[in-house]
Design a protein around this motif. Structure first.
Motif, short mmCIF file in Angstrom:
data_model
loop_
_atom_site.label_atom_id
_atom_site.label_comp_id
_atom_site.label_asym_id
_atom_site.label_seq_id
_atom_site.Cartn_x
_atom_site.Cartn_y
_atom_site.Cartn_z
N GLY A 236 -5.49 52.47 35.51
CA GLY A 236 -6.43 52.38 34.41
C GLY A 236 -6.69 50.95 34.00
N VAL A 237 -5.66 50.11 34.02
CA VAL A 237 -5.81 48.68 33.74
C VAL A 237 -6.16 47.97 35.04
N THR A 238 -7.24 47.21 35.04
CA THR A 238 -7.67 46.50 36.25
C THR A 238 -7.24 45.04 36.26
N ALA A 239 -6.99 44.46 35.09
CA ALA A 239 -6.54 43.07 35.03
C ALA A 239 -5.81 42.85 33.71
N LEU A 240 -4.94 41.86 33.72
CA LEU A 240 -4.10 41.59 32.54
C LEU A 240 -3.88 40.10 32.39
N SER A 241 -4.07 39.61 31.17
CA SER A 241 -3.63 38.27 30.80
C SER A 241 -2.40 38.44 29.92
N ALA A 242 -1.25 38.07 30.44
CA ALA A 242 0.03 38.25 29.74
C ALA A 242 0.47 36.91 29.17
N GLU A 243 0.71 36.89 27.87
CA GLU A 243 1.16 35.66 27.22
C GLU A 243 2.43 35.95 26.44
N PRO A 244 3.58 35.82 27.11
CA PRO A 244 4.83 36.11 26.41
C PRO A 244 5.16 35.04 25.38
N PHE A 245 6.03 35.40 24.44
CA PHE A 245 6.49 34.48 23.40
C PHE A 245 7.27 33.33 24.03
N PRO A 246 7.15 32.07 23.51
CA PRO A 246 6.38 31.64 22.34
C PRO A 246 4.90 31.49 22.66
N PHE A 247 4.05 32.00 21.77
CA PHE A 247 2.63 32.07 22.02
C PHE A 247 1.96 30.70 21.89
N SER A 248 0.75 30.61 22.44
CA SER A 248 0.04 29.33 22.50
C SER A 248 -0.23 28.75 21.11
N GLN A 249 -0.43 29.61 20.11
CA GLN A 249 -0.76 29.09 18.78
C GLN A 249 0.43 28.42 18.09
N PHE A 250 1.62 28.56 18.66
CA PHE A 250 2.81 27.97 18.05
C PHE A 250 3.18 26.62 18.65
N SER A 251 2.32 26.07 19.51
CA SER A 251 2.63 24.80 20.13
C SER A 251 1.36 24.00 20.35
N ALA A 252 1.47 22.67 20.31
CA ALA A 252 0.36 21.79 20.69
C ALA A 252 0.53 21.28 22.11
N ASP A 253 1.64 21.62 22.75
CA ASP A 253 1.93 21.17 24.11
C ASP A 253 1.42 22.18 25.13
N GLU A 254 1.50 21.82 26.40
CA GLU A 254 1.12 22.76 27.46
C GLU A 254 2.00 24.00 27.42
N THR A 255 1.37 25.16 27.53
CA THR A 255 2.09 26.43 27.67
C THR A 255 1.38 27.23 28.75
N ALA A 256 1.96 28.35 29.15
CA ALA A 256 1.40 29.12 30.25
C ALA A 256 1.13 30.56 29.82
N LEU A 257 0.10 31.12 30.43
CA LEU A 257 -0.08 32.57 30.43
C LEU A 257 -0.13 33.02 31.89
N PHE A 258 -0.03 34.31 32.11
CA PHE A 258 0.10 34.85 33.47
C PHE A 258 -0.96 35.91 33.68
N ARG A 259 -1.73 35.75 34.78
CA ARG A 259 -2.84 36.66 35.03
C ARG A 259 -2.53 37.57 36.22
N TYR A 260 -2.86 38.83 36.04
CA TYR A 260 -2.69 39.85 37.06
C TYR A 260 -4.04 40.49 37.35
N ARG A 261 -4.26 40.83 38.60
CA ARG A 261 -5.45 41.59 38.99
C ARG A 261 -5.02 42.70 39.93
N THR A 262 -5.72 43.84 39.88
CA THR A 262 -5.44 44.90 40.84
C THR A 262 -6.15 44.58 42.13
#
Length: 262
Positions: A236-262
């Motif tokens: 049912g889900v075709t793609a996902l942007s996963a942003e685990p804690f600590p989230f981007s809004q809590f830092s001014a430095d580089e952080t990462a999110l993780f993208r998945y596609r089916t």
């Protein structure tokens, strides 16, 4: 497995990793913050309950009255199984998210680095990364369930028409009406983008079922329950942007999110 409750039952039965009776949630904690981006007139008031299991943090955003700070003392150090069966709904989601994230870290997915910078710069980069998971033709109708103004802009920049839906907001930054009823947009959308908060508030199962029945793509952007949403990729889900804690809004430095596609 067709619902979040089904997934929870499988975890409790030991089908996704170690016995949750033997796995402690070392820490349960609470974050409450507000954000108003430059040029906007909306103050986002966000409350999260978070749980730590091993090397992973699980998160669930929630509305007023769904949990209180007592959960931090009541459940820190308790077993994951206890949290999944006894705790308020946001704590259950956070514990499920943390357990699954600990069993299988997000580091195996496509890693997208958000640049250092201001909140506005980082929000635009994050939401462009989410919109980049959309594969739609110009003019396509994209339901956005859980409105963030930079993501509205990112969808439009891809040539799509944004159909915004949110339980709290009534207009976008540009004055577009926002419906509180997701059925208004689910039935007509060519694609759906939904926040992980839909897992926390119990609407995710209906979104998932509707997208399956209509055979339209579903992209999830998740701070809440990112490891939970991952289990529905290809179901049912075709793609996902996963942003685990600590989230981007809590830092001014580089952080990462993780993208998945089916």
């Amino acid at each position: 497995m067709t619902t979040v409750d089904d997934l929870t039952a499988e975890v409790l039965a030991g089908r996704h990793g170690p016995d949750p009776e033997e796995v402690p949630a070392t820490s349960v904690f609470w974050v409450h913050h507000g954000t108003r981006l430059a040029g906007g007139d909306v103050t986002y008031r966000n409350q999260y309950v978070l749980a730590r299991v091993g090397s992973a943090f699980g998160a669930c955003a929630f509305a007023d009255g769904e949990a209180d700070p007592a959960v931090c003392a009541n459940y820190s150090g308790a077993s994951v199984a206890r949290l999944l069966t006894e705790a308020p709904a946001p704590v259950r989601v956070a514990a499920l998210d943390a357990y699954l994230g600990n069993v299988r870290p997000h580091s195996t997915a496509e890693r997208v680095v958000l640049p250092a910078g201001t909140p506005e710069e980082r929000a635009r980069a994050r939401d462009a990364a989410v919109a980049g998971l959309l594969d739609v033709e110009p003019g396509a109708k994209v339901a956005l369930i859980g409105v963030v103004n930079p993501l509205v802009a990112a969808i439009r920049e891809r040539g799509a028409e944004c159909l915004p839906c949110d339980l709290s907001l009534r207009t976008t930054q540009w004055g577009d009406p926002v419906t509180p009823d997701m059925r208004d947009v689910l039935g007509v959308a060519d694609a759906v983008v939904a926040t992980g908060m839909t897992i926390g508030n119990g609407t995710f199962d209906e979104i998932l079922r509707t997208c399956r029945e209509r055979d339209v793509p579903l992209v999830v952007y998740a701070q809440t329950a990112s490891a939970v949403a991952r289990h529905f990729l290809g179901a049912g889900v075709t793609a996902l942007s996963a942003e685990p804690f600590p989230f981007s809004q809590f830092s001014a430095d580089e952080t990462a999110l993780f993208r998945y596609r089916t």
